[in-house]
Write a protein that holds these residues in place. Structure first.
Motif, mmCIF file in Angstrom:
data_model
loop_
_atom_site.group_PDB
_atom_site.id
_atom_site.type_symbol
_atom_site.label_atom_id
_atom_site.label_comp_id
_atom_site.label_asym_id
_atom_site.label_seq_id
_atom_site.Cartn_x
_atom_site.Cartn_y
_atom_site.Cartn_z
ATOM 1 N N ASP A 91 -32.949 -75.283 32.467
ATOM 2 C CA ASP A 91 -34.292 -74.692 32.436
ATOM 3 C C ASP A 91 -35.141 -75.300 31.323
ATOM 4 O O ASP A 91 -36.327 -75.601 31.504
ATOM 5 C CB ASP A 91 -34.206 -73.183 32.239
ATOM 6 N N ILE A 92 -34.540 -75.468 30.145
ATOM 7 C CA ILE A 92 -35.278 -76.008 29.013
ATOM 8 C C ILE A 92 -35.603 -77.481 29.245
ATOM 9 O O ILE A 92 -36.695 -77.956 28.911
ATOM 10 C CB ILE A 92 -34.477 -75.798 27.719
ATOM 11 N N LEU A 93 -34.673 -78.215 29.843
ATOM 12 C CA LEU A 93 -34.939 -79.609 30.172
ATOM 13 C C LEU A 93 -36.085 -79.727 31.177
ATOM 14 O O LEU A 93 -36.958 -80.594 31.045
ATOM 15 C CB LEU A 93 -33.680 -80.266 30.730
ATOM 16 N N LEU A 94 -36.097 -78.856 32.160
ATOM 17 C CA LEU A 94 -37.162 -78.894 33.161
ATOM 18 C C LEU A 94 -38.518 -78.588 32.538
ATOM 19 O O LEU A 94 -39.530 -79.205 32.885
ATOM 20 C CB LEU A 94 -36.861 -77.905 34.289
ATOM 21 N N PHE A 95 -38.556 -77.638 31.627
ATOM 22 C CA PHE A 95 -39.813 -77.326 30.953
ATOM 23 C C PHE A 95 -40.344 -78.557 30.226
ATOM 24 O O PHE A 95 -41.551 -78.853 30.253
ATOM 25 C CB PHE A 95 -39.607 -76.182 29.963
ATOM 26 N N ARG A 96 -39.456 -79.298 29.583
ATOM 27 C CA ARG A 96 -39.872 -80.487 28.850
ATOM 28 C C ARG A 96 -40.309 -81.609 29.784
ATOM 29 O O ARG A 96 -40.978 -82.546 29.360
ATOM 30 C CB ARG A 96 -38.738 -80.956 27.944
ATOM 31 N N ARG A 97 -39.957 -81.524 31.047
ATOM 32 C CA ARG A 97 -40.413 -82.518 32.026
ATOM 33 C C ARG A 97 -41.699 -82.073 32.727
ATOM 34 O O ARG A 97 -42.173 -82.717 33.658
ATOM 35 C CB ARG A 97 -39.334 -82.776 33.076
ATOM 36 N N PRO A 100 -42.380 -75.781 35.886
ATOM 37 C CA PRO A 100 -42.504 -74.373 35.499
ATOM 38 C C PRO A 100 -41.268 -73.926 34.741
ATOM 39 O O PRO A 100 -40.142 -74.304 35.082
ATOM 40 C CB PRO A 100 -42.621 -73.641 36.852
ATOM 41 N N GLU A 101 -41.473 -73.131 33.700
ATOM 42 C CA GLU A 101 -40.356 -72.711 32.868
ATOM 43 C C GLU A 101 -39.485 -71.690 33.604
ATOM 44 O O GLU A 101 -39.950 -70.902 34.426
ATOM 45 C CB GLU A 101 -40.862 -72.106 31.562
ATOM 46 N N TYR A 102 -38.181 -71.720 33.268
ATOM 47 C CA TYR A 102 -37.197 -70.802 33.825
ATOM 48 C C TYR A 102 -37.119 -70.949 35.344
ATOM 49 O O TYR A 102 -37.432 -70.053 36.108
ATOM 50 C CB TYR A 102 -37.476 -69.359 33.399
ATOM 51 N N HIS A 103 -36.679 -72.139 35.734
ATOM 52 C CA HIS A 103 -36.527 -72.444 37.154
ATOM 53 C C HIS A 103 -35.383 -71.649 37.769
ATOM 54 O O HIS A 103 -35.424 -71.301 38.944
ATOM 55 C CB HIS A 103 -36.269 -73.945 37.324
ATOM 56 N N GLU A 295 -19.804 -81.723 28.825
ATOM 57 C CA GLU A 295 -19.696 -81.419 30.255
ATOM 58 C C GLU A 295 -20.834 -80.517 30.705
ATOM 59 O O GLU A 295 -21.434 -80.725 31.777
ATOM 60 C CB GLU A 295 -18.346 -80.753 30.542
ATOM 61 N N GLU A 296 -21.149 -79.509 29.894
ATOM 62 C CA GLU A 296 -22.256 -78.607 30.219
ATOM 63 C C GLU A 296 -23.577 -79.364 30.272
ATOM 64 O O GLU A 296 -24.411 -79.131 31.163
ATOM 65 C CB GLU A 296 -22.325 -77.491 29.176
ATOM 66 N N LEU A 297 -23.764 -80.281 29.354
ATOM 67 C CA LEU A 297 -24.993 -81.070 29.322
ATOM 68 C C LEU A 297 -25.113 -81.985 30.530
ATOM 69 O O LEU A 297 -26.194 -82.115 31.119
ATOM 70 C CB LEU A 297 -25.026 -81.903 28.044
ATOM 71 N N ALA A 298 -24.013 -82.627 30.893
ATOM 72 C CA ALA A 298 -24.051 -83.509 32.062
ATOM 73 C C ALA A 298 -24.445 -82.738 33.305
ATOM 74 O O ALA A 298 -25.254 -83.208 34.123
ATOM 75 C CB ALA A 298 -22.692 -84.176 32.254
ATOM 76 N N GLU A 299 -23.918 -81.537 33.446
ATOM 77 C CA GLU A 299 -24.273 -80.706 34.599
ATOM 78 C C GLU A 299 -25.735 -80.269 34.524
ATOM 79 O O GLU A 299 -26.442 -80.253 35.538
ATOM 80 C CB GLU A 299 -23.367 -79.482 34.660
ATOM 81 N N ALA A 300 -26.211 -79.937 33.327
ATOM 82 C CA ALA A 300 -27.602 -79.503 33.167
ATOM 83 C C ALA A 300 -28.573 -80.618 33.523
ATOM 84 O O ALA A 300 -29.594 -80.385 34.188
ATOM 85 C CB ALA A 300 -27.839 -79.022 31.740
ATOM 86 N N ALA A 302 -27.973 -83.113 35.541
ATOM 87 C CA ALA A 302 -27.889 -83.315 36.995
ATOM 88 C C ALA A 302 -28.688 -82.256 37.744
ATOM 89 O O ALA A 302 -29.391 -82.565 38.717
ATOM 90 C CB ALA A 302 -26.426 -83.292 37.436
ATOM 91 N N VAL A 303 -28.591 -81.013 37.304
ATOM 92 C CA VAL A 303 -29.358 -79.934 37.936
ATOM 93 C C VAL A 303 -30.855 -80.198 37.791
ATOM 94 O O VAL A 303 -31.628 -80.074 38.753
ATOM 95 C CB VAL A 303 -28.995 -78.571 37.312
ATOM 96 N N ALA A 304 -31.278 -80.583 36.590
ATOM 97 C CA ALA A 304 -32.705 -80.831 36.344
ATOM 98 C C ALA A 304 -33.215 -81.988 37.197
ATOM 99 O O ALA A 304 -34.341 -81.949 37.709
ATOM 100 C CB ALA A 304 -32.937 -81.114 34.865
ATOM 101 N N GLU A 305 -32.412 -83.010 37.366
ATOM 102 C CA GLU A 305 -32.846 -84.170 38.137
ATOM 103 C C GLU A 305 -32.904 -83.891 39.634
ATOM 104 O O GLU A 305 -33.614 -84.594 40.369
ATOM 105 C CB GLU A 305 -31.930 -85.355 37.862
ATOM 106 N N ASP A 306 -32.164 -82.887 40.081
ATOM 107 C CA ASP A 306 -32.140 -82.570 41.514
ATOM 108 C C ASP A 306 -33.275 -81.648 41.940
ATOM 109 O O ASP A 306 -33.471 -81.410 43.138
ATOM 110 C CB ASP A 306 -30.805 -81.920 41.892
ATOM 111 N N VAL A 307 -34.012 -81.098 40.985
ATOM 112 C CA VAL A 307 -35.109 -80.189 41.328
ATOM 113 C C VAL A 307 -36.318 -81.009 41.758
ATOM 114 O O VAL A 307 -36.781 -81.881 41.017
ATOM 115 C CB VAL A 307 -35.479 -79.292 40.130
#
Length: 348
Positions: A91-97, A100-103, A295-300, A302-307
């Motif tokens: 969510d925080i990565l997406l906001f920085r891109r 909308p916050e809290y996807h 590991e948590e970061l890699a998943e985060a 990946a999630v952000a890039e798939d939105v």
């Protein structure tokens, strides 16, 4: 004004070894997030990012002090606090891109992080007033830097909190700098915490580089706030890096600031050593926590890039129940512009 300094023996602390391990784990997680976010920004993955290296202890300690129903009002540098509170890293990565916050559909009671300086402080007091009106038991914790205390919103929020006895805790992360302006040029007061006296409630200073000292202080402040006594907490820490990825701190500050060593030292190194000395972690603890965080970061990521990227009209979707004519015109213009101009793809 009281002051709590950290690094007491675990036997003299209200917390146990499990509390210390939880704090250290979140400090490792949030440090790795900060490092990865800076690296992502440097390769164009996001336009800008405000590092918080050196402030993990203050933010993690405050997050662990909050009850599950307490509301958090973060500023733009409160990423560690949000992550430790339970907001997904993606969510925080997406906001920085620019999304909308809290996807995600998380249920953490947190407002969107405020980029304008100090604008979130009146919001937190308003939420506290709403709690009083509704006879609810939650408190609001609002985060800001020392520079925010020069804004009118800070004084207005403090005054309202004192007059209306709102369940609000004001957490100032005094990291020594408001971009390039040192604290001594922000205020002639002896401290930031002492400012609370003018508004009729207590202020307290705490060693912001000890997460357990911060947790103890903020827990007590939140309990007092729920009883109708707001509190201003000044966490003394230090911004080790730049204000943002667009900033060069070497242009305005010396390598060795005139601050005590306990405040300048890396809080992650300091707390790790303390945990080892107290016998609450083994030699492999930090390595294991780092591997898990990676590991948590890699998943985060990946999630952000798939939105999928939001459409231009999406920014108007939730602004009003029924769009006023002028806003409809702006929406139509945005859609027309997008249709006739090439859009860019974010670098992945």
């Amino acid at each position: 004004m009281n002051r709590i300094v950290g690094e007491r023996d675990i036997e003299d602390s209200p917390f146990d070894a499990a509390d210390a391990r939880a704090a250290l784990t979140d400090m490792v997680r949030t440090r790795r997030f900060d490092e990865r976010a800076v690296a992502l920004q440097r390769r164009g993955w996001m336009s800008g990012y405000p590092p918080y290296e050196g402030q993990e202890a203050a933010q993690v300690g405050a997050a662990h002090a909050m009850r599950s129903d307490d509301w958090l009002f973060p500023t733009y540098r409160s990423n560690a606090l949000q992550i430790a509170r339970g907001v997904p890293m993606s969510d925080i990565l997406l906001f920085r891109r620019g999304f909308p916050e809290y996807h995600s559909d998380h249920d953490v009671p947190v407002f969107p992080q405020a980029v304008p300086i100090a604008s979130q402080l009146p919001h937190a007091v308003g939420a506290g007033m709403a709690a009083n009106y509704a006879d609810e038991d939650y408190a609001s914790l609002v985060c800001f830097g020392d520079g925010a205390t020069s804004e009118g919103d800070f004084h207005e929020a403090m005054n309202f909190a004192g007059v209306f006895e709102t369940p609000t805790v004001f957490l100032c992360e005094n990291n020594g700098w408001a971009i390039s302006l040192p604290r001594e040029r922000q205020t002639a007061s002896d401290s930031i915490a002492v400012k609370a006296e003018a508004y009729g409630f207590d202020g307290v200073q705490v060693d912001g580089n000890d997460p357990l000292a911060v947790r103890e202080t903020v827990e007590a402040a939140l309990d007092a706030a729920r009883a109708g006594d707001p509190v201003l907490v000044e966490a003394l820490t230090y911004r080790r890096g730049a204000h943002t990825t667009a900033d060069d701190p070497s242009a305005y500050r010396d390598e060795e600031p005139d601050l005590p060593e306990w405040r300048r030292r890396d809080p992650l190194d300091r707390f790790t050593e303390w945990c080892r000395e107290q016998g609450v972690i083994d030699e492999g603890f930090v390595d294991d926590a780092t591997a898990s965080a990676n590991e948590e970061l890699a998943e985060a990521v990946a999630v952000a890039e798939d939105v999928p990227r939001p459409e231009p009209a999406d920014m108007f979707e939730h602004a009003y129940g029924s769009l006023p004519p002028e806003i409809e015109r702006q929406r139509d213009e945005a859609e027309a512009f997008a249709e006739t101009h090439d859009t860019y793809e974010l670098d992945r």
